[in-house]
Scaffold this motif. Structure first.
Motif, PDB file in Angstrom:
ATOM      1  N   ALA A   1     -34.261  -3.934  -5.204  1.00  0.00           N
ATOM      2  CA  ALA A   1     -34.771  -5.282  -5.498  1.00  0.00           C
ATOM      3  C   ALA A   1     -33.880  -6.061  -6.466  1.00  0.00           C
ATOM      4  O   ALA A   1     -33.786  -7.279  -6.376  1.00  0.00           O
ATOM      5  CB  ALA A   1     -36.185  -5.188  -6.041  1.00  0.00           C
ATOM      6  N   GLU A   2     -33.220  -5.361  -7.370  1.00  0.00           N
ATOM      7  CA  GLU A   2     -32.411  -6.055  -8.372  1.00  0.00           C
ATOM      8  C   GLU A   2     -30.936  -6.175  -7.984  1.00  0.00           C
ATOM      9  O   GLU A   2     -30.132  -6.705  -8.746  1.00  0.00           O
ATOM     10  CB  GLU A   2     -32.524  -5.336  -9.736  1.00  0.00           C
ATOM     11  CG  GLU A   2     -33.930  -5.326 -10.327  1.00  0.00           C
ATOM     12  CD  GLU A   2     -34.445  -6.737 -10.621  1.00  0.00           C
ATOM     13  OE1 GLU A   2     -33.650  -7.567 -11.099  1.00  0.00           O
ATOM     14  OE2 GLU A   2     -35.632  -7.002 -10.340  1.00  0.00           O
TER      15      GLU A   2
ATOM     16  N   VAL B   1     -38.825 -12.317  -5.397  1.00  0.00           N
ATOM     17  CA  VAL B   1     -39.751 -11.252  -5.038  1.00  0.00           C
ATOM     18  C   VAL B   1     -40.797 -11.171  -6.151  1.00  0.00           C
ATOM     19  O   VAL B   1     -40.472 -10.911  -7.306  1.00  0.00           O
ATOM     20  CB  VAL B   1     -39.018  -9.896  -4.886  1.00  0.00           C
ATOM     21  CG1 VAL B   1     -40.011  -8.758  -4.682  1.00  0.00           C
ATOM     22  CG2 VAL B   1     -38.039  -9.970  -3.716  1.00  0.00           C
ATOM     23  N   THR B   2     -42.039 -11.449  -5.803  1.00  0.00           N
ATOM     24  CA  THR B   2     -43.077 -11.521  -6.836  1.00  0.00           C
ATOM     25  C   THR B   2     -43.890 -10.243  -6.947  1.00  0.00           C
ATOM     26  O   THR B   2     -44.527  -9.985  -7.950  1.00  0.00           O
ATOM     27  CB  THR B   2     -44.035 -12.708  -6.564  1.00  0.00           C
ATOM     28  OG1 THR B   2     -44.493 -12.603  -5.214  1.00  0.00           O
ATOM     29  CG2 THR B   2     -43.319 -14.040  -6.753  1.00  0.00           C
TER      30      THR B   2
ATOM     31  N   GLU C   1     -45.496 -19.248  -1.608  1.00  0.00           N
ATOM     32  CA  GLU C   1     -45.432 -17.868  -1.138  1.00  0.00           C
ATOM     33  C   GLU C   1     -45.207 -17.822   0.374  1.00  0.00           C
ATOM     34  O   GLU C   1     -45.955 -18.434   1.143  1.00  0.00           O
ATOM     35  CB  GLU C   1     -46.727 -17.126  -1.503  1.00  0.00           C
ATOM     36  CG  GLU C   1     -46.613 -15.636  -1.217  1.00  0.00           C
ATOM     37  CD  GLU C   1     -47.742 -14.808  -1.821  1.00  0.00           C
ATOM     38  OE1 GLU C   1     -48.909 -15.073  -1.484  1.00  0.00           O
ATOM     39  OE2 GLU C   1     -47.434 -13.898  -2.623  1.00  0.00           O
ATOM     40  N   ILE C   2     -44.169 -17.093   0.792  1.00  0.00           N
ATOM     41  CA  ILE C   2     -43.851 -16.999   2.220  1.00  0.00           C
ATOM     42  C   ILE C   2     -44.230 -15.611   2.757  1.00  0.00           C
ATOM     43  O   ILE C   2     -44.836 -15.489   3.807  1.00  0.00           O
ATOM     44  CB  ILE C   2     -42.344 -17.238   2.485  1.00  0.00           C
ATOM     45  CG1 ILE C   2     -41.841 -18.492   1.765  1.00  0.00           C
ATOM     46  CG2 ILE C   2     -42.069 -17.293   3.984  1.00  0.00           C
ATOM     47  CD1 ILE C   2     -42.165 -19.794   2.402  1.00  0.00           C
TER      48      ILE C   2
ATOM     49  N   LEU D   1     -44.622  -6.197   0.118  1.00  0.00           N
ATOM     50  CA  LEU D   1     -43.636  -7.172  -0.365  1.00  0.00           C
ATOM     51  C   LEU D   1     -44.176  -8.604  -0.342  1.00  0.00           C
ATOM     52  O   LEU D   1     -44.633  -9.107   0.682  1.00  0.00           O
ATOM     53  CB  LEU D   1     -42.367  -7.087   0.497  1.00  0.00           C
ATOM     54  CG  LEU D   1     -41.222  -8.015   0.101  1.00  0.00           C
ATOM     55  CD1 LEU D   1     -40.610  -7.587  -1.230  1.00  0.00           C
ATOM     56  CD2 LEU D   1     -40.156  -8.039   1.187  1.00  0.00           C
ATOM     57  N   HIS D   2     -44.114  -9.212  -1.516  1.00  0.00           N
ATOM     58  CA  HIS D   2     -44.465 -10.630  -1.642  1.00  0.00           C
ATOM     59  C   HIS D   2     -43.223 -11.380  -2.095  1.00  0.00           C
ATOM     60  O   HIS D   2     -42.536 -10.942  -3.006  1.00  0.00           O
ATOM     61  CB  HIS D   2     -45.567 -10.836  -2.688  1.00  0.00           C
ATOM     62  CG  HIS D   2     -46.901 -10.316  -2.262  1.00  0.00           C
ATOM     63  ND1 HIS D   2     -47.946 -11.149  -1.910  1.00  0.00           N
ATOM     64  CD2 HIS D   2     -47.361  -9.045  -2.125  1.00  0.00           C
ATOM     65  CE1 HIS D   2     -48.993 -10.407  -1.578  1.00  0.00           C
ATOM     66  NE2 HIS D   2     -48.665  -9.128  -1.699  1.00  0.00           N
ATOM     67  N   ALA D   3     -42.933 -12.505  -1.455  1.00  0.00           N
ATOM     68  CA  ALA D   3     -41.778 -13.287  -1.872  1.00  0.00           C
ATOM     69  C   ALA D   3     -42.095 -14.763  -1.724  1.00  0.00           C
ATOM     70  O   ALA D   3     -42.826 -15.179  -0.829  1.00  0.00           O
ATOM     71  CB  ALA D   3     -40.559 -12.928  -1.030  1.00  0.00           C
ATOM     72  N   SER D   4     -41.518 -15.569  -2.644  1.00  0.00           N
ATOM     73  CA  SER D   4     -41.771 -17.001  -2.561  1.00  0.00           C
ATOM     74  C   SER D   4     -40.498 -17.793  -2.816  1.00  0.00           C
ATOM     75  O   SER D   4     -39.519 -17.280  -3.370  1.00  0.00           O
ATOM     76  CB  SER D   4     -42.879 -17.412  -3.535  1.00  0.00           C
ATOM     77  OG  SER D   4     -42.701 -16.759  -4.765  1.00  0.00           O
TER      78      SER D   4
END
Lengths: 250, 427
Positions: free
Chosen positions: A68-69, A55-56, A15-16, A7-10
């Motif tokens: 996710a949606e 969420v990238t 980006e965090i 999981l990538h999120a910014s």
């Protein structure tokens, strides 16, 4: 139950979360620890569906379904609950009315009738006793003028009312004195079962003496860099985070 | 025309009317060039060719208009249909108080003294719309509460427009006199029953004597083609309390001119409002509290929620005369703009000439708190309901001072309806 992969999120293009992997099964208690700014609260926000974060990359699934949606309320209806680090004050809406609204909205989403008033009152009574909450407290405006401890106790009361499958407790121990900590942890422990799961996010080992985790994960710079049993929390308490940082660097 | 058929030309009101006509003819309708009307334009309203008097009297059955009344309480009722008194829908009284009609107060000798003492005494004579009303008004409510009388039930003043005329202009004129130690609660509503344009230019004068209490509730939830210019003037004597709550949810253009004048010490004035607008609605609150005497207080608290391309104005003026030492004057106007195209023009004006006073004003314009929205959603409350809940919470403290529970319940329902949610906030 909860499965997070890469999981990538910014937020605002910063980006965090940089590739989180985490799996939580029914009946488990997971603790996520880490220094300030490591991404702990972001992770809980993203699981609960806060739209401020993007969420990238990666996947979040809950009960085998990609969530996710989904909007935050849809995730709540599926059984995800987030106890806030800083619960929001809502003047003019009493704790009781708020709970009625939340429960009935969830029921409507599931095609159920509103909960009958007597059943609701009974449930409110039971759960407030569990958290040693005074009756007068329930007619006060939600979180308005509550002390830090009252706010947190109220969060766990809401959790008790909503009976989630997955509860994420974000820094629930901050601002709690020792008595409140005991009441809150007792509440959480009594709500635990083999069918639900808890993710505890905390700075300190203190809470984990009361809510004993099966797994402890260390979050650093948006990644889980180390996982272990409950003894890892003790080690962190004793040695701080620097040794892990060094280990990661190596 | 107007009172003419009932009032002989020797009557003092005749002179007042003649003066008013003259003033209006000179001045005409206000335009945006007038400072007080900078943000509210009547231009679109004045395009219509209004009938000033209906051609025929109309009758309505209570069941068809029941929803516009607070019908779950016992009350006195003064009801007008297209500006004409409806005895069928009204419940007036002369027993221990007068709850009746302006036309009868103006024509009957026993009220002559009251009319001479109060009629057009605080209504602004240099205001063109008030003058227009003074000149052409033919009817309205007359309420006279004698000394020491605590009125046992609220009085509802309801103005209904049937839409039988393609467009109509109404000029209701009311007078309320509250005697020493007397207490009265009044609920007022203007309601059009069709989409035909209605323009109401109302004037109400209220006099509160020593230790008198008046609580006035204005429910403004009219149809999208109905506009209202409300001019309410309140004069207070020592130790009296007067409160006006204005709930503005409907209508095309709504202008509330609300003015308080103090004529004694230890007076308390309360002005509160909740405004919720959508589409192209426009609501303007122009308030004035004139502190002319020492040791008095005033509290203004207005909450506004503006959606779509609706517009709002809050023009709150407090004047504290040199003599009015120890005045406490508070004013607050908090606004939320829901959409990018919504606008609010807020202008607090404090004119203080005394040196020992406590006056404050606070004006905020903001958006809904996203963090709070996420909090509610995370508890399973859908976005639309969560937004409504936050808006309700924002406006809620204005409702706390509403003294009639049924009015509070009704306002709660109207807010929920206006916000398009079924959430029962007042469970």
């Amino acid at each position: 139950m909860l499965k997070i992969e890469n999981l990538h999120a910014s937020i605002d293009d910063k980006e965090i979360l940089r590739g989180i992997n985490l799996e939580v099964k029914p009946g488990e208690v997971h603790a996520i620890m880490g220094p300030n700014g490591s991404g702990k609260s972001t992770l809980s926000s993203v699981i609960a569906g806060n739209e401020d974060f993007e969420v990238t990359d990666g996947k979040i699934s809950f009960l085998e379904e990609d969530i996710a949606e989904l909007a935050p309320e849809e995730r709540a209806h599926k059984g995800i609950f987030l106890s806030f680090q800083y619960p929001v004050e809502i003047p003019g809406v009493s704790v009781t009315n708020f709970m009625k609204t939340a429960i009935n909205e969830s029921r409507r989403a599931q095609g159920l009738e509103d909960m009958p008033a007597n059943e609701m009152l009974k449930k409110i009574r039971e759960k407030s006793e569990l958290l040693e909450i005074d009756r007068k407290f329930l007619s006060r405006s939600l979180n308005q003028g509550f002390s830090g401890g009252e706010k947190k106790r109220n969060e766990i009361f809401q959790m008790a009312m909503l009976e989630p499958k997955l509860a994420i407790l974000d820094e629930t121990d901050s601002g709690l004195d020792i008595d409140a900590l005991r009441i809150v942890s007792d509440g959480v422990n009594r709500l635990k079962s083999k069918d639900n799961a808890v993710v505890v996010i905390t700075h300190y080992q203190r809470l984990l003496e009361y809510i004993v985790p099966d797994y402890v994960h260390v979050l650093l710079n948006g990644r889980i860099v180390k996982s272990g049993g409950k003894e890892l929390a003790l080690e962190l308490e004793e040695k701080g985070y620097d040794w892990i940082k060094q280990e990661v660097a190596v | 025309m107007a009172f003419e058929n009932r009032v002989d030309v020797e009557h003092p009101v005749h002179d007042i009317r003649t003066e008013a006509i003259k003033f209006f003819e000179e001045k005409g309708f206000p335009t945006k060039k007038d400072e007080a009307w900078k943000y509210t334009s009547l231009k679109t309203l004045l395009k219509n060719d209004y009938s000033v008097f209906p051609k025929e009297e109309s009758a309505l059955e209570f069941k068809d208009v029941k929803k516009y009344f607070i019908h779950d309480i016992d009350s006195y009722k003064i009801v007008f249909i297209d500006g004409i008194y409806s005895s069928h829908l009204s419940q007036t009284s002369h027993e221990g108080l007068d709850v009746c009609l302006m036309s009868s107060a103006l024509s009957k000798p026993k009220y002559q003294l009251i009319i001479e003492n109060y009629f057009n005494k605080i209504a602004k004579t240099d205001d063109s719309l008030t003058s227009l009303n003074t000149a052409f008004s033919r009817e309205g409510a007359f309420i006279n509460i004698p000394k020491g009388k605590v009125v046992d039930k609220p009085i509802q003043i309801i103005h209904l427009a049937t839409g039988k005329e393609s467009s109509i202009m109404l000029q209701p004129r009311s007078l309320v006199v509250v005697g020493e130690n007397a207490h009265v609660q009044i609920i007022e509503r203007h309601q059009s029953l069709t989409d035909n344009p209605v323009l109401t230019n109302a004037v109400t004068e209220i006099f509160t004597h020593k230790r008198g209490i008046v609580d006035y509730y204005k429910i403004q939830n009219d149809n999208p083609n109905a506009s209202l210019i409300d001019n309410t003037y309140i004069s207070q004597q020592q130790n009296s309390h007067a409160s006006v709550h204005t709930f503005s949810f409907g209508g095309k253009i709504t202008r509330n001119n609300l003015q308080f004048v103090h004529k004694g010490e230890h007076i308390n004035s309360t002005l509160k409002g909740i405004t919720i607008t959508e589409d192209k609605q426009h609501v303007d609150h122009s308030t004035l509290v004139h502190h002319a005497t020492p040791n008095c207080e005033s509290h203004q608290d207005y909450k506004g929620i503006y959606s779509d391309s609706s517009t709002g104005v809050f023009n709150g003026r407090i004047i504290v005369e040199k003599e009015a030492q120890k005045t406490n004057g508070f004013q607050q106007s908090n606004n939320i703009l829901i959409d990018d195209k919504a606008t609010i023009n807020a202008k607090p004006q404090l004119e203080i000439f005394a040196d020992d006073v406590k006056c404050s004003h606070g004006c905020t314009i903001g958006q809904l708190d996203e963090e709070a929205l996420f909090y509610l959603q995370s508890r399973g409350i859908p976005k639309k309901e969560a937004r409504a809940l936050l808006m309700y919470a924002f406006a809620n403290n204005v409702l706390e001072s509403v003294k009639i529970p049924e009015v509070k319940t009704r306002i709660n329902k109207l807010i929920a309806m206006k916000l398009g949610v079924k959430v029962g906030f007042d469970l």
